[in-house]
Design a protein around this motif. Structure first.
Motif, PDB file in Angstrom:
ATOM      1  N   VAL A 116     -53.916 -47.542  72.144  1.00 53.76           N
ATOM      2  CA  VAL A 116     -53.349 -47.277  70.831  1.00 53.76           C
ATOM      3  C   VAL A 116     -54.456 -47.056  69.806  1.00 53.76           C
ATOM      4  CG1 VAL A 116     -51.189 -48.538  71.177  1.00 53.76           C
ATOM      5  CG2 VAL A 116     -53.232 -49.763  70.409  1.00 53.76           C
ATOM      6  N   THR A 117     -54.044 -46.579  68.650  1.00 53.40           N
ATOM      7  CA  THR A 117     -54.943 -46.377  67.515  1.00 53.40           C
ATOM      8  C   THR A 117     -54.411 -47.166  66.324  1.00 53.40           C
ATOM      9  OG1 THR A 117     -55.513 -44.149  68.256  1.00 53.40           O
ATOM     10  CG2 THR A 117     -55.919 -44.661  65.939  1.00 53.40           C
ATOM     11  N   PRO A 118     -55.275 -47.847  65.575  1.00 54.07           N
ATOM     12  CA  PRO A 118     -54.800 -48.569  64.389  1.00 54.07           C
ATOM     13  C   PRO A 118     -54.167 -47.634  63.362  1.00 54.07           C
ATOM     14  CG  PRO A 118     -57.012 -49.284  64.988  1.00 54.07           C
ATOM     15  CD  PRO A 118     -56.711 -48.079  65.820  1.00 54.07           C
ATOM     16  N   VAL A 119     -53.109 -48.107  62.737  1.00 58.40           N
ATOM     17  CA  VAL A 119     -52.454 -47.350  61.672  1.00 58.40           C
ATOM     18  C   VAL A 119     -53.260 -47.506  60.385  1.00 58.40           C
ATOM     19  CG1 VAL A 119     -50.388 -47.208  60.233  1.00 58.40           C
ATOM     20  CG2 VAL A 119     -50.174 -47.608  62.704  1.00 58.40           C
ATOM     21  N   VAL A 120     -53.488 -46.400  59.709  1.00 58.64           N
ATOM     22  CA  VAL A 120     -54.174 -46.425  58.407  1.00 58.64           C
ATOM     23  C   VAL A 120     -53.128 -46.158  57.329  1.00 58.64           C
ATOM     24  CG1 VAL A 120     -55.936 -45.380  56.946  1.00 58.64           C
ATOM     25  CG2 VAL A 120     -56.351 -45.648  59.410  1.00 58.64           C
ATOM     26  N   PRO A 121     -52.848 -47.130  56.462  1.00 55.92           N
ATOM     27  CA  PRO A 121     -51.800 -46.952  55.455  1.00 55.92           C
ATOM     28  C   PRO A 121     -52.203 -45.941  54.386  1.00 55.92           C
ATOM     29  CG  PRO A 121     -52.979 -48.994  55.069  1.00 55.92           C
ATOM     30  CD  PRO A 121     -53.504 -48.444  56.362  1.00 55.92           C
ATOM     31  N   GLN A 122     -51.201 -45.360  53.750  1.00 49.35           N
ATOM     32  CA  GLN A 122     -51.431 -44.428  52.647  1.00 49.35           C
ATOM     33  C   GLN A 122     -51.672 -45.230  51.363  1.00 49.35           C
ATOM     34  OE1 GLN A 122     -51.576 -40.991  52.831  1.00 49.35           O
ATOM     35  NE2 GLN A 122     -51.450 -41.268  55.054  1.00 49.35           N
ATOM     36  N   ILE A 123     -52.928 -45.263  50.920  1.00 53.94           N
ATOM     37  CA  ILE A 123     -53.297 -45.992  49.706  1.00 53.94           C
ATOM     38  C   ILE A 123     -54.133 -45.066  48.827  1.00 53.94           C
ATOM     39  CG2 ILE A 123     -54.594 -47.955  48.769  1.00 53.94           C
ATOM     40  CD1 ILE A 123     -54.083 -49.422  51.407  1.00 53.94           C
ATOM     41  N   ILE A 216     -51.285 -52.847  48.652  1.00 55.38           N
ATOM     42  CA  ILE A 216     -52.313 -52.270  47.775  1.00 55.38           C
ATOM     43  C   ILE A 216     -51.833 -50.899  47.338  1.00 55.38           C
ATOM     44  CG2 ILE A 216     -54.700 -51.497  47.596  1.00 55.38           C
ATOM     45  CD1 ILE A 216     -55.450 -53.506  49.722  1.00 55.38           C
ATOM     46  N   ASP A 217     -51.680 -50.716  46.055  1.00 59.08           N
ATOM     47  CA  ASP A 217     -51.256 -49.426  45.511  1.00 59.08           C
ATOM     48  C   ASP A 217     -52.421 -48.465  45.311  1.00 59.08           C
ATOM     49  OD1 ASP A 217     -48.554 -49.671  45.460  1.00 59.08           O
ATOM     50  OD2 ASP A 217     -48.374 -50.041  43.305  1.00 59.08           O
TER      51      ASP A 217
END
Length: 446
Positions: A116-123, A216-217
């Protein structure tokens, strides 16, 4: 002609599969391809090296290409990335990152274990920050190098699942100031809220700055000022993103292998994809929920190792079925341990499954013996026949013993009522005449 098996991925699933297949067949040709520079490392041990509990890097490496060749007669090609699968011709295309060349290899059977690959959130502004994820051995080395250079830095961990919680403890052990941000209303959201509260209390007591029900916004241009959705502002020198993982299914999609409803590669109980010559194992696949029989993704080490064995047995013409995954998991958070298996309240309600719940709170061993601590157990079960749907345990000691007993009971088809009959070894040092597990069974009878 000698049968040829090619394996994509040389960490938990791929390396274990290759080893198991060699034990079953000493003549078959096995070649393993790994795109990174390290194989067969203990992924679950990465946080504990970063915390200083594991002293040497090489203690996390179970095997090398040289040892695999010498001890098992298995060829491992590291920094070799498989970039295409031709199912019609039964061949794969490999990019050799060492020589910068490209070539093909043919197979009789192909095993996918790319993980798998880590998810990178949209920030907003995330590119300004010094960000890390922790999945590969090389990730660990990069984080360790940073902390060595800046031992008094502060970190914001985004996500309070298993990795986030483990890293909160291990960063704290390295002397860092730790902020922990969790989108959900409580940490480890696979637990029900009252058990998670105990873990949250421990985090706060240990000096972790915890922020739940927020994200985190925005990250300012300085890369260290973090604006939370709840209006609070955090200053952190770097970020560790631990919000989840997604399966590396690109190769499977490109070669038109079926993808399941949960997003993992779809396999049968022998780990075969819709192409009988192509198998898939580990974190990349969609597996079966042992309790409900429904599709499920379970990125856990035990599951990957079991699937590796099942696939090896099938290729060696000694087939056994994979019976499904309970999702049994455990997590140490400073002096508290949380463990679980199966479904929580939220999951059961989402699946519209009728259930009853029994809880028990006591000491993990006789109260008069030193070191007695609170142990909380919660079990969800069928009101019709007592089938166990899920279990959760939180405490300072004895958690692993009890969750493993319940996992064994579920695997054996025992009901919640049968727990009262399990004869558990008793001494005041370890338990009570009626163990907390027995008490769950007695209470369920009511």
């Amino acid at each position: 002609m000698k049968k040829r098996v090619l394996v994509i991925g040389a960490v938990a699933g791929g390396a274990t599969f290759a080893s198991q297949l060699r034990m079953l067949d000493d003549k078959i040709e096995i070649i393993v391809f790994e795109k990174n520079a390290t194989m067969a490392f203990a992924n679950c041990g990465l946080p504990y090296y970063l915390g200083g509990f594991v002293k040497q890097q090489d203690h996390l490496i179970a095997a090398t290409p040289q040892s695999f060749q010498k001890d098992r007669n298995i060829e491992v090609r590291i920094q070799h990335e498989v970039i295409a699968i031709d199912r019609d011709q039964k061949k794969i295309t490999i990019q050799d990152h060492i020589k910068d060349t490209r070539y093909d290899e043919t197979y009789d059977s192909l095993v996918l274990s790319p993980g798998v690959t880590p998810v990178v959130p949209q920030i907003e502004g995330l590119s300004h920050a010094n960000c890390y994820t922790l999945r590969a051995y090389e990730d660990m080395l990069k984080i360790d190098e940073y902390v060595e250079e800046k031992p008094e830095s502060s970190v914001c961990i985004v996500g309070a699942g298993f990795i986030g919680l483990e890293m909160a403890e291990n960063f704290k052990a390295r002397g860092l100031t730790v902020h922990l941000v969790q989108r959900a209303g409580h940490v480890l959201n696979m637990l029900d809220v009252e058990l998670a509260n105990t873990i949250e209390d421990e985090l706060k007591e240990q000096g972790i700055h915890l922020y739940t029900d927020t994200t985190i916004d925005k990250v300012d241009q300085n890369g260290t000022t973090l604006h939370l959705a709840n209006g609070k502002i955090i200053e952190a020198d770097f970020l560790l993103l631990a919000v989840g993982v997604k399966p590396n299914k690109q190769l499977a999609e490109q070669s038109k292998l079926d993808i399941g409803e949960t997003g993992g590669v779809k396999v049968n109980r022998y780990m075969q994809t819709n192409d009988p010559s192509v198998y898939a194992i580990g974190d990349v696949i969609e597996t079966i929920d042992f309790i409900t029989g429904s599709p499920k993704r379970v990125p856990l080490a035990w599951v990957a190792h079991r699937q590796a064995y099942v696939a090896a047995r099938h290729i060696a013409s000694e087939p056994i079925e994979f019976k499904g995954a309970l999702g049994t998991a455990i997590c140490k958070v400073f002096d508290v341990t949380g463990a679980l298996l199966g479904h929580n309240e939220k999951s059961l309600r989402e699946k519209n499954i009728s259930f009853k719940t029994v809880s028990h709170e006591s000491k993990q061993h006789a109260g008069y013996y030193p070191g007695a601590e609170k142990l909380m157990i919660k079990v969800h079960f069928s009101p019709k026949d007592g089938k166990i749907y899920g279990a959760q345990i939180v405490g300072k000691d004895g958690v692993d013993k009890r969750i493993d007993i319940i996992a064994t009971a579920v695997s054996a088809g025992l009901t919640v009522f049968d727990l009262q009959e399990i004869e558990i070894a008793y001494s005041p040092v370890y338990s009570s005449p009626k163990d907390p597990i027995n008490m769950i069974g007695y209470k369920a009878m009511k």
